[in-house]
Design an enzyme around this catalytic site. Structure first.
Site, PDB file in Angstrom:
ATOM      1  N   THR A  97       0.826  -1.202   0.000  1.00 40.27           N
ATOM      2  CA  THR A  97       0.000   0.000   0.000  1.00 40.27           C
ATOM      3  C   THR A  97       0.866   1.260   0.000  1.00 40.27           C
ATOM      4  O   THR A  97       0.385   2.357  -0.129  1.00 40.27           O
ATOM      5  CB  THR A  97      -0.932   0.039   1.214  1.00 40.27           C
ATOM      6  N   HIS A 244      -5.461  -4.233   4.376  1.00 40.63           N
ATOM      7  CA  HIS A 244      -6.077  -3.130   3.658  1.00 40.63           C
ATOM      8  C   HIS A 244      -6.437  -3.518   2.230  1.00 40.63           C
ATOM      9  O   HIS A 244      -5.620  -4.079   1.515  1.00 40.63           O
ATOM     10  CB  HIS A 244      -5.173  -1.901   3.654  1.00 40.63           C
ATOM     11  N   PRO A 245      -7.675  -3.220   1.815  1.00 43.66           N
ATOM     12  CA  PRO A 245      -8.147  -3.755   0.529  1.00 43.66           C
ATOM     13  C   PRO A 245      -7.803  -2.917  -0.697  1.00 43.66           C
ATOM     14  O   PRO A 245      -8.270  -3.213  -1.792  1.00 43.66           O
ATOM     15  CB  PRO A 245      -9.666  -3.812   0.729  1.00 43.66           C
ATOM     16  N   CYS A 246      -6.957  -1.900  -0.563  1.00 45.52           N
ATOM     17  CA  CYS A 246      -6.820  -0.978  -1.685  1.00 45.52           C
ATOM     18  C   CYS A 246      -6.193  -1.607  -2.930  1.00 45.52           C
ATOM     19  O   CYS A 246      -6.322  -1.065  -4.014  1.00 45.52           O
ATOM     20  CB  CYS A 246      -6.057   0.270  -1.267  1.00 45.52           C
ATOM     21  N   ARG A 247      -5.532  -2.759  -2.789  1.00 45.63           N
ATOM     22  CA  ARG A 247      -4.948  -3.380  -3.987  1.00 45.63           C
ATOM     23  C   ARG A 247      -5.644  -4.688  -4.366  1.00 45.63           C
ATOM     24  O   ARG A 247      -5.229  -5.360  -5.315  1.00 45.63           O
ATOM     25  CB  ARG A 247      -3.450  -3.648  -3.750  1.00 45.63           C
TER      26      ARG A 247
END
Lengths: 296, 338
Positions: A97, A244-247
């Site tokens: 991230t 964290h799901p951002c990718r």
């Protein structure tokens, strides 16, 4: 976060194009996971936190008491770390991230919302580690509440839990003493439109682990870049660790592409099975269940 | 019978069956829910409240015998899934740490023993054996410091006098055929969750019939050979988990006047899912001898004693404490967020 409130619920399937899921697709994939891996179950969460875009009894998936027999460094020492690598992306960079490294804040990242969460996360982690010391002190004072003279003290039919150290403990049981456990939750992240994995760790005495302690069970490459502390959308209580799901969508898109290049089509049913397989790179010592016989 | 005085040293004497005590596992969601209940509903009310917990018969290898409470424990009905079973709980939350510390543990234990014994004698537990799977949770919440003090009792009757291993415990495959095991497994899958124990009646021709535990008196009356099966939360190769103990007490009570049932075969049924497949191969078969005191078979109704208090992390009989101030104290959270 506040941003989530203003993001409209995804209605049309964009799974193949972008790797994201609609809530309906999340439920389909969740049903498939529960069917094939019954250690995973649906939960409704707290009624006050019900989301209109999910069925009442299917808000998030959870599996409890998942063993974590070894720390990450032990696994690394044995060279057993199995990381799923996606072609052309050797660092499995989906989890990074902070492409510029964790030291550099707030620039060059595609996810400003996450950034804030990340910086609080770091401090919360330190705080939690402190609390652990406090906890020991408090416990020291308070363990005076012992009761003697109970029949329990010499009941021949009682076998005490293996986590309690006894003088006659065998070598095998000494290994058992180290067993931590995790509860894993998968929620639907409305902002990123992907599943999101939450981790709640417990030590050998079933007390909650601090984030710093949990880092011992995460891949060193991924831990600090990927794990953030945030509020669970369906269960109230202290902030919890989550990947964290951002990718996530990006990685799923790559996997879908890889499968397509192999002349096959990835069905949305399998989304969570694959998701669990790829997050294993971050948590290789936590032995949760997913169907291994899926290949891509 | 065993004559231990002439036995060579390597031969072990009668070995008493031991049940693995539950280890409590408390979700932080449970403490949040308790805090809200204390503030919004209970107030200063210290009377016992009905809550729920659950246990799994599918734990992974080497784990202790877990029982869980979580945010859903305060809901009206227990929520269980395909491999978890309900525990019926009582929560007694005290207003002061002194009351928590000084509460009469023996009185609580005896009260639980009495309730368990009544459930067995009345036949109620034959209809719903899960009523014997219970816990009492004593607690004190320090709302200023976010420190939670607690002590679990998992009451189990000390009845009969002893259960003795007749042979070494063995895996289920050594006592049942593959076909019989899948028959048992399918039966368990269809059982309602209050049926955490059941029976296998064996006929002279080798045929077996799987029955609910409520049929026990009838089986004893017809003098049929029987195997007791209990859904077992332990994963140990030598011991059943804690909930099996009260089921065996109930079994012993109902066969106490029939000497031919002093030897009993027990199946500790366990199942695990891995790679999408069900595995029951770590289920155990135990051959046990039930040992009564003369009073226990004379029809006298002395209420048995109960045990089952959880220990501290150091193995002592005492309460436990957890400090969640770092995670829950708004002041600390605010400091961290700066």
């Amino acid at each position: 976060g506040a941003a989530e409130i203003f993001v409209p619920v995804l209605k049309e399937s964009k799974f193949r194009e972008t790797g994201v899921l609609t809530p309906e697709e999340f439920v389909i994939a969740g049903d498939h996971l529960v069917h094939h891996c019954p250690t995973w179950q649906w939960s409704s969460g707290e009624q006050s936190k019900t989301k209109p875009y999910l069925p009442a009894d299917k808000h998030f998936l959870l599996t409890k008491n998942v063993p974590c027999y070894r720390r990450f460094h032990q696994l690394e020492a044995k060279g057993q770390e199995k990381i799923i690598e996606i072609e052309g992306d050797t660092d499995g960079g989906w989890v990074d991230t902070h492409p510029d490294g964790p030291g550099q804040d707030s620039s060059a990242t595609s996810a400003p919302v996450m950034e804030t969460a990340q910086s609080t996360g770091g401090k919360a982690a330190a705080g939690a580690a402190d609390s652990d010391d406090d906890d020991d002190e408090e416990a020291g004072d308070m363990e005076d509440f012992l009761d003697s003279g109970m029949l329990d003290a010499n009941d021949p039919g009682t076998l005490l839990p293996t986590t309690v150290k006894t003088p006659s403990q065998s070598a095998e049981e000494e290994g058992i003493e180290q067993t931590r456990t995790y509860d894993l939750h998968i929620t639907y992240d409305k902002y990123y439109q992907t599943p999101r994995l939450w981790l709640i760790g417990y030590n050998e005495a079933r007390k909650p682990l601090s984030v710093e302690q949990m880092y011992e069970d995460f891949s060193a490459d991924h831990a600090k870049k990927t794990i953030t502390m945030e509020s669970h959308p369906h269960v109230s209580g202290p902030p919890m660790a989550s990947i964290h799901p951002c990718r996530h969508a990006e990685v799923m898109k790559k996997i879908i592409q890889t499968v397509a290049d192999g002349g096959r089509e990835l069905d949305v049913h399998n989304y969570l099975v694959i998701f669990l397989k790829f997050v294993q790179a971050v948590i290789p010592t936590i032995e949760y269940d997913y169907t291994r016989n899926f290949s891509f | 019978m065993e004559s231990t005085h002439t036995a060579p040293p390597e031969v072990r004497g009668p070995r008493v069956l031991q049940f693995e005590l539950f280890s409590s596992c408390i979700d932080s969601g449970f403490w949040s829910a308790l805090t809200r209940k204390k503030l919004d509903v209970y107030g200063l009310d210290e009377t016992a409240k009905s809550i729920h917990g659950y246990y799994s018969i599918g734990s992974a290898a080497f784990l202790p015998c877990f029982m869980n409470v979580d945010h859903a424990s305060f809901e009206a009905t227990p929520s269980t899934d395909s491999h978890t079973y309900p525990l019926h709980g009582k929560l007694q939350n005290f207003n002061t740490i002194e009351k928590f510390r000084d509460s009469d543990k023996q009185l609580i234990t005896d009260g639980e023993a009495n309730e368990l014994w009544n459930l067995i004698m009345s036949g109620e537990a034959l209809v719903n054996p899960s009523l014997l799977s219970r816990f009492t949770l004593l607690s004190f919440v320090d709302l200023k410091k976010y420190i939670y003090s607690y002590w679990f009792l998992f009451p189990a009757l000390v009845y009969p006098d002893a259960l003795v291993h007749e042979t070494e415990p063995r895996p289920i495959q050594e006592a049942f055929t593959g076909e019989e095991i899948s028959h048992i497994t399918n039966f368990v899958a269809k059982l309602p969750k209050e049926q955490n124990a059941f029976l296998i009646a064996h006929d002279a021709d080798g045929a077996m019939e799987i029955l609910l535990i409520r049929d026990l008196p009838l089986i004893v009356k017809d003098n049929r050979k029987v195997t007791l099966c209990v859904c077992d939360p332990s994963v140990r190769a030598d011991n059943p988990g804690w909930t099996v103990r009260n089921v065996l007490a109930m079994f012993a009570y109902h066969v106490r006047s029939s000497p031919e049932y002093r030897r009993v075969q027990l199946v500790c049924f366990r199942q695990r899912f891995r790679d999408g497949l069900r595995d029951v191969s770590h289920s155990l078969v135990l051959d046990l001898r039930i040992v009564f005191t003369p009073n226990q078979t004379m029809g006298q109704t002395l209420i048995p004693k109960a045990v089952g208090w959880e220990r501290t992390e150091k193995g002592k009989l005492g309460s436990r404490h957890v400090n969640l101030s770092a995670q829950m104290d708004p002041k600390k959270l605010a400091e961290q967020a700066v």
